[in-house]
Write a protein that holds these residues in place. Structure first.
Motif, PDB file in Angstrom:
ATOM      1  N   ASP A 150       0.785  -1.185  -0.066  1.00 58.12           N
ATOM      2  CA  ASP A 150      -0.043  -0.067  -0.052  1.00 58.12           C
ATOM      3  C   ASP A 150       0.920   1.276   0.121  1.00 58.12           C
ATOM      4  O   ASP A 150       1.934   1.335   0.731  1.00 58.12           O
ATOM      5  N   SER A 151       0.448   2.309  -0.709  1.00 51.79           N
ATOM      6  CA  SER A 151       1.067   3.587  -0.549  1.00 51.79           C
ATOM      7  C   SER A 151       0.450   4.287   0.824  1.00 51.79           C
ATOM      8  O   SER A 151      -0.280   4.040   1.425  1.00 51.79           O
ATOM      9  N   SER A 152       1.457   5.469   1.062  1.00 55.76           N
ATOM     10  CA  SER A 152       0.980   6.066   2.200  1.00 55.76           C
ATOM     11  C   SER A 152      -0.287   6.865   2.208  1.00 55.76           C
ATOM     12  O   SER A 152      -0.397   7.299   0.947  1.00 55.76           O
ATOM     13  N   GLY A 153      -1.026   6.871   3.129  1.00 52.54           N
ATOM     14  CA  GLY A 153      -2.434   7.566   3.179  1.00 52.54           C
ATOM     15  C   GLY A 153      -3.458   6.871   2.198  1.00 52.54           C
ATOM     16  O   GLY A 153      -4.404   7.197   2.249  1.00 52.54           O
ATOM     17  N   GLY A 203      -5.067   4.041   3.734  1.00 54.05           N
ATOM     18  CA  GLY A 203      -6.212   3.833   4.706  1.00 54.05           C
ATOM     19  C   GLY A 203      -5.620   2.578   5.524  1.00 54.05           C
ATOM     20  O   GLY A 203      -6.710   1.963   5.979  1.00 54.05           O
ATOM     21  N   LYS A 204      -4.423   2.197   5.616  1.00 55.24           N
ATOM     22  CA  LYS A 204      -4.008   1.028   5.993  1.00 55.24           C
ATOM     23  C   LYS A 204      -4.259   1.188   7.696  1.00 55.24           C
ATOM     24  O   LYS A 204      -4.771   0.196   8.150  1.00 55.24           O
ATOM     25  N   THR A 205      -3.885   2.082   8.349  1.00 61.18           N
ATOM     26  CA  THR A 205      -4.256   2.529   9.682  1.00 61.18           C
ATOM     27  C   THR A 205      -5.476   2.383  10.214  1.00 61.18           C
ATOM     28  O   THR A 205      -6.031   1.744  11.191  1.00 61.18           O
ATOM     29  N   PHE A 206      -6.470   2.972   9.462  1.00 56.10           N
ATOM     30  CA  PHE A 206      -7.712   2.933   9.762  1.00 56.10           C
ATOM     31  C   PHE A 206      -8.269   1.643   9.434  1.00 56.10           C
ATOM     32  O   PHE A 206      -9.437   1.147  10.332  1.00 56.10           O
ATOM     33  N   THR A 207      -7.912   0.984   8.495  1.00 53.56           N
ATOM     34  CA  THR A 207      -8.393  -0.385   8.375  1.00 53.56           C
ATOM     35  C   THR A 207      -8.216  -1.421   9.467  1.00 53.56           C
ATOM     36  O   THR A 207      -8.786  -1.957  10.107  1.00 53.56           O
ATOM     37  N   THR A 218      -1.096  -8.955   8.757  1.00 53.36           N
ATOM     38  CA  THR A 218       0.066  -8.259   8.500  1.00 53.36           C
ATOM     39  C   THR A 218      -0.139  -7.158   7.608  1.00 53.36           C
ATOM     40  O   THR A 218      -0.877  -7.614   6.604  1.00 53.36           O
ATOM     41  N   SER A 219       0.520  -5.940   7.622  1.00 49.86           N
ATOM     42  CA  SER A 219       0.372  -4.969   6.597  1.00 49.86           C
ATOM     43  C   SER A 219       1.776  -4.308   6.134  1.00 49.86           C
ATOM     44  O   SER A 219       2.639  -4.200   7.111  1.00 49.86           O
ATOM     45  N   THR A 220       1.907  -3.788   5.374  1.00 46.52           N
ATOM     46  CA  THR A 220       3.074  -3.109   4.826  1.00 46.52           C
ATOM     47  C   THR A 220       2.997  -2.185   3.713  1.00 46.52           C
ATOM     48  O   THR A 220       1.865  -2.237   2.962  1.00 46.52           O
ATOM     49  N   GLN A 221       3.555  -0.905   3.581  1.00 48.65           N
ATOM     50  CA  GLN A 221       3.456  -0.023   2.477  1.00 48.65           C
ATOM     51  C   GLN A 221       4.884  -0.246   1.702  1.00 48.65           C
ATOM     52  O   GLN A 221       5.160   0.438   0.616  1.00 48.65           O
ATOM     53  N   GLY A 222       5.620  -0.978   2.284  1.00 48.17           N
ATOM     54  CA  GLY A 222       7.191  -1.342   1.538  1.00 48.17           C
ATOM     55  C   GLY A 222       6.779  -2.475   0.915  1.00 48.17           C
ATOM     56  O   GLY A 222       7.679  -3.422   1.305  1.00 48.17           O
ATOM     57  N   CYS A 228      -5.273  -3.465 -10.535  1.00 45.87           N
ATOM     58  CA  CYS A 228      -5.153  -2.916  -8.919  1.00 45.87           C
ATOM     59  C   CYS A 228      -4.590  -1.469  -9.190  1.00 45.87           C
ATOM     60  O   CYS A 228      -5.085  -0.667  -8.260  1.00 45.87           O
ATOM     61  N   ALA A 229      -3.427  -1.154 -10.016  1.00 42.57           N
ATOM     62  CA  ALA A 229      -2.964  -0.062  -9.967  1.00 42.57           C
ATOM     63  C   ALA A 229      -3.771   1.270 -10.240  1.00 42.57           C
ATOM     64  O   ALA A 229      -3.736   2.335  -9.909  1.00 42.57           O
ATOM     65  N   GLY A 230      -4.708   0.920 -11.054  1.00 47.44           N
ATOM     66  CA  GLY A 230      -5.606   2.065 -11.419  1.00 47.44           C
ATOM     67  C   GLY A 230      -6.833   2.350 -10.453  1.00 47.44           C
ATOM     68  O   GLY A 230      -7.598   3.428 -10.728  1.00 47.44           O
ATOM     69  N   ALA A 231      -6.876   1.616  -9.486  1.00 49.31           N
ATOM     70  CA  ALA A 231      -8.007   1.957  -8.689  1.00 49.31           C
ATOM     71  C   ALA A 231      -7.604   3.100  -7.571  1.00 49.31           C
ATOM     72  O   ALA A 231      -6.525   3.416  -7.084  1.00 49.31           O
ATOM     73  N   ASP A 232      -8.337   4.072  -7.472  1.00 46.28           N
ATOM     74  CA  ASP A 232      -8.549   5.123  -6.485  1.00 46.28           C
ATOM     75  C   ASP A 232      -8.306   4.743  -5.070  1.00 46.28           C
ATOM     76  O   ASP A 232      -8.937   4.004  -4.492  1.00 46.28           O
ATOM     77  N   ARG A 233      -7.264   5.380  -4.507  1.00 42.20           N
ATOM     78  CA  ARG A 233      -7.179   4.802  -3.083  1.00 42.20           C
ATOM     79  C   ARG A 233      -8.435   5.078  -2.172  1.00 42.20           C
ATOM     80  O   ARG A 233      -8.711   4.663  -1.138  1.00 42.20           O
ATOM     81  N   SER A 234      -9.322   6.005  -2.607  1.00 45.31           N
ATOM     82  CA  SER A 234     -10.598   6.248  -1.796  1.00 45.31           C
ATOM     83  C   SER A 234     -11.533   5.290  -2.236  1.00 45.31           C
ATOM     84  O   SER A 234     -12.569   5.173  -1.590  1.00 45.31           O
ATOM     85  N   MET A 235     -11.282   4.485  -3.349  1.00 41.73           N
ATOM     86  CA  MET A 235     -12.758   3.873  -3.779  1.00 41.73           C
ATOM     87  C   MET A 235     -12.805   2.483  -2.653  1.00 41.73           C
ATOM     88  O   MET A 235     -11.957   1.964  -2.003  1.00 41.73           O
ATOM     89  N   GLY A 236     -13.896   2.733  -2.235  1.00 46.53           N
ATOM     90  CA  GLY A 236     -14.330   1.685  -1.308  1.00 46.53           C
ATOM     91  C   GLY A 236     -14.238   2.000   0.254  1.00 46.53           C
ATOM     92  O   GLY A 236     -15.008   1.841   1.048  1.00 46.53           O
ATOM     93  N   MET A 237     -13.129   2.892   0.506  1.00 47.37           N
ATOM     94  CA  MET A 237     -12.848   3.587   1.650  1.00 47.37           C
ATOM     95  C   MET A 237     -14.019   4.333   2.377  1.00 47.37           C
ATOM     96  O   MET A 237     -14.395   4.245   3.362  1.00 47.37           O
TER      97      MET A 237
END
Length: 371
Positions: A1-4, A6-10, A262-266, A320-329
């Motif tokens: 995941d990229s920063s922002g 929604g990983k922490t929120f999830t 487990t989660s990561t943005q790296g 996957c890459a074309g999905a807006d980060r806000s989609m679904g969140m």
């Protein structure tokens, strides 16, 4: 995941819902752990900030399990008597190896012998019955300064004691001091965001070892482990022993019917050790895989590796890459806010959430009726 994304929120949503279902939840948060503090205090949880200046660090040398045979306790079988002390010594040597990268096999043997002596001074041997006193309670456990003393007193191991001096006479002395932290809580946050960069790998292993002991010492239902940025233990900065421990931990928890998130943005770091075998192993052990706002322009290789691990075609990256980060969140946030409002209304009218539960377990039918 990229920063922002929604990983922490999830993670907090997942943990909060699991807690509502009556499960014990343990978080390991290497960065931005303060974001988990409000919800933790709201739920009456235990927030521990693990850093060199903090006395909130549970003793890494404490033995918290009376048996290694968790399966027997869950299934009502006769328990095996494999040595808990031997397992603890193995974990401590892995932790030490994260501090001293060039640890040789001879060094490991000397550390092993020193730890046997340290625990022996407290009456603890490879016999599991020696771990507890006559009342069945755990004995007083050694701390890092005890290990330091044994190493420094022996001319053959004195050079190894230097690695521990930071925890005895240095800036991290508070972290390794003797304390009596009560870990009997259903919602625990281990915040590592105060760790300096040169201590983040061994600090994360410290927290992971404690969480694993707490989860595997259960006698009924397994807890849920939610770990953020575990790449520090399975990526390029780790060693095969630490990565193998984490991979085996995830597989064991899942195999016993527990929950490991487990989660990561790296992503590039996740696949950075031994050709990505450990990162791939964790993904393979995960039944559900979610990707938020993947950025593939700067690191196409780990993205392709990720798709292969998820059994997706590497020739369709835009899916996957074309999905807006806000989609679904946004939809999920609205649903959760509405659910919280309805549950809050039920609480204000009844003074408790008994109307939604049966014996501490969330009752889906009662919850549905309330909603």
């Amino acid at each position: 995941d990229s920063s922002g994304a929604g990983k922490t929120f999830t993670l907090q949503c997942v943990g909060g819902r699991l807690r509502q279902q009556g499960k014990r939840v343990i978080y390991i948060i290497p960065k931005k752990g303060h974001e988990f503090r409000p919800r933790c205090e709201q739920l009456g949880g235990l927030y521990l900030r693990m850093s060199p200046s903090s006395p909130d660090c549970p003793n890494i040398m404490a033995i918290r399990r009376k048996s290694l045979d968790t399966y027997a306790g869950l299934k009502g079988l006769a328990s095996r008597d494999d040595s808990v002390l031997a397992d603890k010594i193995s974990q401590l040597i892995i932790w030490f190896a994260l501090k001293k990268k060039d640890l040789s096999e001879e060094d490991k043997s000397r550390l092993d012998s020193s730890l046997v002596e340290v625990y022996g001074r407290y009456g603890i041997t490879f016999d599991n019955s020696s771990i507890v006193d006559e009342n069945g309670d755990f004995r007083t456990m050694p701390i890092i300064s005890d290990w330091y003393d044994v190493l420094s007193q022996n001319p053959d191991t004195r050079y190894l004691s230097v690695v521990l001096s930071r925890y005895v006479t240095g800036s991290a002395a508070a972290m390794a001091s003797r304390n009596n932290i009560d870990l009997d809580n259903k919602y625990i946050v281990l915040d590592l965001s105060g760790m300096p960069d040169d201590m983040i790998a061994d600090g994360t292993f410290w927290a992971t070892s404690i969480a694993y002991d707490l989860i595997m010492s259960c006698e009924s239902d397994l807890s849920a482990l939610l770990a953020d940025e575990l790449w520090s233990l399975v990526g390029a900065t780790a060693n095969p022993q630490a990565a193998g421990f984490v991979l085996e931990m995830v597989k064991t928890i899942r195999g016993l019917g527990g929950i490991a998130v487990t989660s990561t943005q790296g992503m590039q770091d996740l696949f950075g050790l031994d050709g990505g075998s450990y990162g791939k192993g964790i993904l393979d052990a995960s039944r559900i895989k979610d990707c938020f706002a993947l950025a593939i322009t700067t690191c196409p290789w780990p993205f392709t590796q990720l798709l292969r691990s998820m059994k997706q075609s590497p020739h369709r990256p835009l899916t996957c890459a074309g999905a807006d980060r806000s989609m679904g969140m946004n939809d999920m946030k609205r649903d959760l806010i509405r659910i919280q409002e309805l549950v809050g209304m039920a609480f204000s009218e009844t003074g408790s959430l008994v109307a939604l539960t049966d014996g501490g377990q969330m009752n889906p039918n009662k919850l549905q009726k309330t909603l």
